[in-house]
Design an enzyme around this catalytic site. Structure first.
Site, PDB file in Angstrom:
ATOM      1  CD  GLU A 180       7.866  21.660 -31.721  1.00 42.44           C
ATOM      2  OE1 GLU A 180       8.888  21.734 -31.009  1.00 42.44           O
ATOM      3  OE2 GLU A 180       7.893  21.430 -32.935  1.00 42.44           O
ATOM      4  CG  HIS A 181       5.624  24.087 -26.879  1.00 41.76           C
ATOM      5  ND1 HIS A 181       6.108  25.066 -26.045  1.00 41.76           N
ATOM      6  CD2 HIS A 181       5.538  24.657 -28.099  1.00 41.76           C
ATOM      7  CE1 HIS A 181       6.285  26.185 -26.732  1.00 41.76           C
ATOM      8  NE2 HIS A 181       5.965  25.957 -27.999  1.00 41.76           N
ATOM      9  CB  ALA A 239      12.797  31.088 -39.051  1.00 39.90           C
ATOM     10  CG  LEU A 275      14.372  26.782 -38.880  1.00 42.06           C
ATOM     11  CD1 LEU A 275      14.832  26.983 -40.318  1.00 42.06           C
ATOM     12  CD2 LEU A 275      13.632  25.443 -38.762  1.00 42.06           C
ATOM     13  CB  SER A 276      17.706  25.886 -32.969  1.00 43.23           C
ATOM     14  OG  SER A 276      16.651  25.349 -32.268  1.00 43.23           O
ATOM     15  CB  SER A 277      19.516  31.268 -35.298  1.00 39.52           C
ATOM     16  OG  SER A 277      18.501  32.010 -34.674  1.00 39.52           O
ATOM     17  CG  ASP A 308      15.797  24.288 -29.482  1.00 41.76           C
ATOM     18  OD1 ASP A 308      15.059  23.341 -29.819  1.00 41.76           O
ATOM     19  OD2 ASP A 308      15.381  25.433 -29.251  1.00 41.76           O
TER      20      ASP A 308
END
Ligand code: GLA
Length: 392
Positions: A32-33, A124, A126-128, A173
């Site tokens: 992450e990151h 949230a 989750l990569s919308s 993503d």
């Protein structure tokens, strides 16, 4: 919600039987990151995502309607003016992709009606947005018969996010959404874009995504701030050792020797996260391949600690949720995505799944006042066309 029913509700908007497309969201399991620091990441595409239903127009108008944001009404853009327009809201992801592909040589011969329906919770983590970008990229290439390699399409989507929308995200993503494969995670080297699909068959365990329902406050500005801090850290280590190309190239042993010379302390911690998270991700892939889920879970727990203390992108609600999962029997749990709110990802033993979820739900609600939502993670293929047989 039945997609056939949604299409029939918007029959007037579409005007004819549409072509249909689906684009997944993604959850990052670990790494992450670090996708903007040349690190390795391990996301998987999920079956929550974004649908598009598309019909042709005789003019040069792109008309967009979101089933989820019907209050915004139909948003219009001309193929001859696709510049960013704040009044267009979410539709800018579509105009951005169209503009980028037209600049690259795609010939958009006619207008389109595009109905969007999303099943991902917004904001949230989750990569919308990546789901929508790659979806539009894929569908316009199909509609205008323009061929682009899928990895290239994910890069174009990332550029749109960086340059057109103004969020300085990495490639993870868009890549995960475009290149997803059912029952697999994607082990991606974000420097070279070399990748492998790693089978994700967790015997007697389930990956659960837990939404804190805490909206990701300040995520974009803090995100860009972390990137700048990492740039400062990189400049400092390069001044000492010019052969270091990115923070994720530094081994832990090298970091220990360099640490004293990285200042202030906050920058040192940012560099430490990049170094240790890279190590954890490599180890997690080995553990996953060996089906050593205990180990995988421990690495997730350590990843969360590092994101909380060294990188400082967590928040009270995420920490609380992770803590509850760990306490009540998860093999591992961590925040996922950009942080500052959004979702947690956890690995749970199937035998105790319902009991654990109930305990976490109650405890999380008692302490934070937010209602948690849980999704059993189902993996998905990347962005694709849905055949008529599949949806009608
Ligand atoms: C967001 C960005 C990604 C990645 C994650 C954190 O989702 O879009 O590129 O940096 O945050 O890992």
């Amino acid at each position: 919600m039945n997609i056939k029913k949604i299409v029939s509700e918007h029959r007037d908007f579409l005007g004819a039987t549409p072509d249909a497309y689906f684009s997944p969201g993604r959850v990052n399991l670990i790494g992450e990151h670090i996708d903007y620091l040349g690190g390795r990441v391990l996301p998987t595409a999920i079956d929550l995502g974004t649908y598009a239903f598309v019909t042709k127009r005789d003019d040069r108008q792109i008309r967009l309607l979101s089933h989820n944001y019907q209050q915004d009404g139909t948003i219009m853009a001309s193929l001859d003016d696709l510049t960013y327009n704040p009044d267009r809201g979410w539709a800018n992801y579509a105009t951005g992709m169209l503009q980028a592909l037209i600049k690259r040589g795609m010939v958009a011969t006619h207008g389109l009606n595009i109905l969007i329906y999303g099943t991902l919770p917004n904001g949230a983590g989750l990569s919308s947005s990546a789901s929508l970008e790659v979806l539009i990229g894929h569908l316009v290439c199909e509609q205008y018969h323009y061929a682009v390699d899928t990895i290239e399409l994910s890069r174009i989507a990332q550029q749109v996010e960086n340059q057109y929308i103004g969020v300085n995200c990495g490639i993870m993503d868009q890549f995960a959404v475009a290149m997803g494969k059912r029952n697999h995670a994607i082990y991606l080297d974000t420097e070279s874009l070399d990748f492998e699909w790693v089978p994700l068959e967790l015997k007697e365990h389930t990956i659960v995504i837990a939404n804190t329902n805490k909206k990701r406050a300040l995520a974009d500005s803090k995100y860009n701030e972390r990137r700048s801090e990492c740039d400062v850290g990189l400049a400092q280590v390069q001044a000492i050792n010019p052969s270091i190309e990115n923070l994720c190239d530094i081994s832990y042993g090298q970091y220990v020797k360099l640490a004293d010379q990285i200042a202030p302390e906050v920058i040192r911690r940012r560099v430490k996260h990049a170094v240790t998270e890279t190590d954890r991700t490599k180890q997690a892939v080995v553990a996953l391949r060996a089906n050593d889920l205990e180990k995988f879970g421990n690495l997730m727990d350590m990843s969360h600690e590092s994101l909380k203390n060294d990188f400082e992108v967590s928040c009270f609600e995420l920490d609380q949720m992770v803590d509850s999962f760990q306490k009540h029997g998860a093999l591992g749990a961590r925040m996922t995505g950009a942080g500052f709110g959004g979702c947690v990802v956890a690995i749970l033993p199937d035998g105790q799944l319902d009991i654990i979820l109930e305990k976490v739900r109650q405890e999380y609600n008692r302490i934070t006042d937010y209602e948690a939502e849980f999704y059993r993670c189902q993996t998905s293929d990347g962005t694709h066309t849905i055949t008529k047989e599949e949806w009608r």
